[in-house]
Design a protein around this motif. Structure first.
Motif, mmCIF file in Angstrom:
data_model
loop_
_atom_site.group_PDB
_atom_site.id
_atom_site.type_symbol
_atom_site.label_atom_id
_atom_site.label_comp_id
_atom_site.label_asym_id
_atom_site.label_seq_id
_atom_site.Cartn_x
_atom_site.Cartn_y
_atom_site.Cartn_z
ATOM 1 N N ASN A 103 89.756 6.453 21.278
ATOM 2 C CA ASN A 103 90.616 6.197 21.855
ATOM 3 C C ASN A 103 91.474 5.398 21.829
ATOM 4 O O ASN A 103 92.700 5.671 22.005
ATOM 5 C CB ASN A 103 89.782 6.017 23.278
ATOM 6 C CG ASN A 103 89.078 6.898 23.934
ATOM 7 O OD1 ASN A 103 89.241 7.929 22.889
ATOM 8 N ND2 ASN A 103 88.155 6.449 24.536
ATOM 9 N N LEU A 104 91.209 3.572 21.148
ATOM 10 C CA LEU A 104 92.419 2.847 21.059
ATOM 11 C C LEU A 104 93.466 3.293 19.986
ATOM 12 O O LEU A 104 93.598 3.233 19.728
ATOM 13 C CB LEU A 104 91.877 1.234 20.721
ATOM 14 C CG LEU A 104 92.592 0.836 20.972
ATOM 15 C CD1 LEU A 104 94.040 0.787 20.991
ATOM 16 C CD2 LEU A 104 91.804 -0.778 20.588
ATOM 17 N N GLY A 105 92.364 3.496 18.969
ATOM 18 C CA GLY A 105 93.283 4.231 16.955
ATOM 19 C C GLY A 105 93.899 5.735 17.440
ATOM 20 O O GLY A 105 94.708 5.056 16.925
ATOM 21 N N ALA A 106 93.298 6.211 18.432
ATOM 22 C CA ALA A 106 94.013 7.754 18.335
ATOM 23 C C ALA A 106 95.856 7.043 19.412
ATOM 24 O O ALA A 106 96.756 7.543 19.111
ATOM 25 C CB ALA A 106 93.697 8.984 19.293
ATOM 26 N N ALA A 107 95.099 6.054 20.333
ATOM 27 C CA ALA A 107 96.722 5.859 20.828
ATOM 28 C C ALA A 107 97.795 5.195 20.281
ATOM 29 O O ALA A 107 98.492 5.157 20.301
ATOM 30 C CB ALA A 107 96.239 4.928 22.143
ATOM 31 N N LEU A 108 97.254 4.450 19.232
ATOM 32 C CA LEU A 108 97.975 3.975 18.039
ATOM 33 C C LEU A 108 98.623 4.819 17.384
ATOM 34 O O LEU A 108 99.779 4.342 17.211
ATOM 35 C CB LEU A 108 96.999 2.729 17.650
ATOM 36 C CG LEU A 108 96.348 1.289 18.229
ATOM 37 C CD1 LEU A 108 95.890 0.871 17.187
ATOM 38 C CD2 LEU A 108 97.639 0.873 18.849
ATOM 39 N N ALA A 109 97.794 5.689 16.686
ATOM 40 C CA ALA A 109 98.099 6.948 15.845
ATOM 41 C C ALA A 109 99.784 7.445 17.095
ATOM 42 O O ALA A 109 100.351 7.887 16.441
ATOM 43 C CB ALA A 109 97.715 7.439 15.310
ATOM 44 N N ASN A 110 99.610 7.373 17.897
ATOM 45 C CA ASN A 110 100.036 8.301 18.999
ATOM 46 C C ASN A 110 101.389 7.722 19.002
ATOM 47 O O ASN A 110 103.105 7.966 20.131
ATOM 48 C CB ASN A 110 99.923 9.130 20.216
ATOM 49 C CG ASN A 110 98.959 10.497 19.686
ATOM 50 O OD1 ASN A 110 99.954 11.530 19.630
ATOM 51 N ND2 ASN A 110 97.474 10.266 19.718
ATOM 52 N N TYR A 111 101.178 6.034 18.356
ATOM 53 C CA TYR A 111 102.355 5.070 19.492
ATOM 54 C C TYR A 111 103.636 5.766 18.620
ATOM 55 O O TYR A 111 103.319 6.355 17.217
ATOM 56 C CB TYR A 111 102.388 4.282 19.221
ATOM 57 C CG TYR A 111 103.029 2.620 19.572
ATOM 58 C CD1 TYR A 111 104.131 2.718 20.774
ATOM 59 C CD2 TYR A 111 103.430 2.134 18.576
ATOM 60 C CE1 TYR A 111 104.962 1.992 20.840
ATOM 61 C CE2 TYR A 111 104.180 1.223 18.930
ATOM 62 C CZ TYR A 111 105.411 0.902 20.045
ATOM 63 O OH TYR A 111 106.278 0.159 20.096
ATOM 64 N N GLY A 112 105.033 5.847 19.364
ATOM 65 C CA GLY A 112 106.194 6.052 18.524
ATOM 66 C C GLY A 112 106.979 5.675 18.010
ATOM 67 O O GLY A 112 107.891 5.081 17.560
#
Length: 254
Positions: A103-112
């Motif tokens: 969840n955290l890694g995916a959120a970081l990946a989606n950070y614009g």
């Protein structure tokens, strides 16, 4: 465009204190907001307030950059944005790998905000074979078996660890062995790294605990102001030899 592996910022060689380096991103964020509003100049007092520091500290920090502003005018916003960005190395292309796509890694990946601040997510890496090939933020996840090759092919010098605590040190060791020299650690554990490798730790639980401390202190101050004595203080104020209700204990020590 220059890549992160071969070009490093000159901050340390110029003798800029670490405390000043830590504040430069705060100034840059405030300046970027001013730039987006087409504000041409800003005073030290206005910029310090926007960054959350005092103006004397700001002026001292900027003196390390060779920026002193103009009396009666202030600082040129666009020039300071460029100057701080250059000092932080943000005028270069910094490829980053994120290891651990939960969840955290995916959120970081989606950070614009990465791309606009000089960082490019070169790869997303996870140990789960079922994640391999799955796109996250438009980037296919790759298995950890490919870690060393990815770092070498993309010239990666910055790694982000978002794995569970138990896997973080092993991932860290592999990143360092492959040539990564800067690590942003989101795993709730302390990493051991050799000299020359920089680690920045982001622990959300610790930050929340610090906030809980401040909330508790504020509640205590409010209670004291209202004349309410907190239970812990009340216990300390009881006369020696008295029980919890103020009575002499039924059994006295020998």
């Amino acid at each position: 465009m220059a890549t992160g592996r071969t070009h490093r910022p000159a901050t340390r060689s110029r003798g800029i204190p670490e405390a000043t380096v830590a504040r430069l991103p705060l100034y840059l964020r405030a300046l970027t907001a001013l730039s987006e509003r087409s504000v041409p100049t800003v005073s030290s007092e206005e910029l310090a307030a926007a960054a959350g520091v005092n103006s004397a500290k700001l002026r001292k920090d900027f003196s390390y950059l060779g920026s002193y502003g103009t009396r009666g005018v202030g600082y040129d916003v666009e020039y300071l944005v460029y100057q701080i960005s250059r000092e932080l190395g943000l005028t270069q292309d910094w490829p980053v790998v994120i290891v651990g796509i939960g969840n955290l890694g995916a959120a970081l990946a989606n950070y614009g905000g990465f791309a606009s601040r000089g960082f490019r997510v070169a790869a997303l890496i996870d140990a789960d074979p079922q994640m391999a090939g799955k796109p996250v933020a438009g980037i296919p996840v790759q298995h950890t078996d490919e870690l060393e090759k990815i770092i070498d092919d993309d010239g990666v010098s910055i790694g982000v660890i978002a794995t569970p605590a138990g896997a973080a040190q092993q991932v860290c060791d592999r990143l360092v062995a492959a040539g990564v020299t800067s690590i942003l650690n989101f795993a709730p554990t302390v990493l051991n790294v050799p000299e020359g490798v920089d680690v920045r730790k982001v622990d959300l639980s610790i930050e929340l605990q610090i906030l809980a401390f401040h909330e508790q202190r504020k509640a205590g101050e409010e209670a004291a102001a209202d004349g309410v004595v907190p239970p812990a203080v009340a216990r300390k104020q009881r006369p020696t030899g008295q029980g919890p209700d103020g009575d002499v204990p039924a059994v006295m020590p020998a």
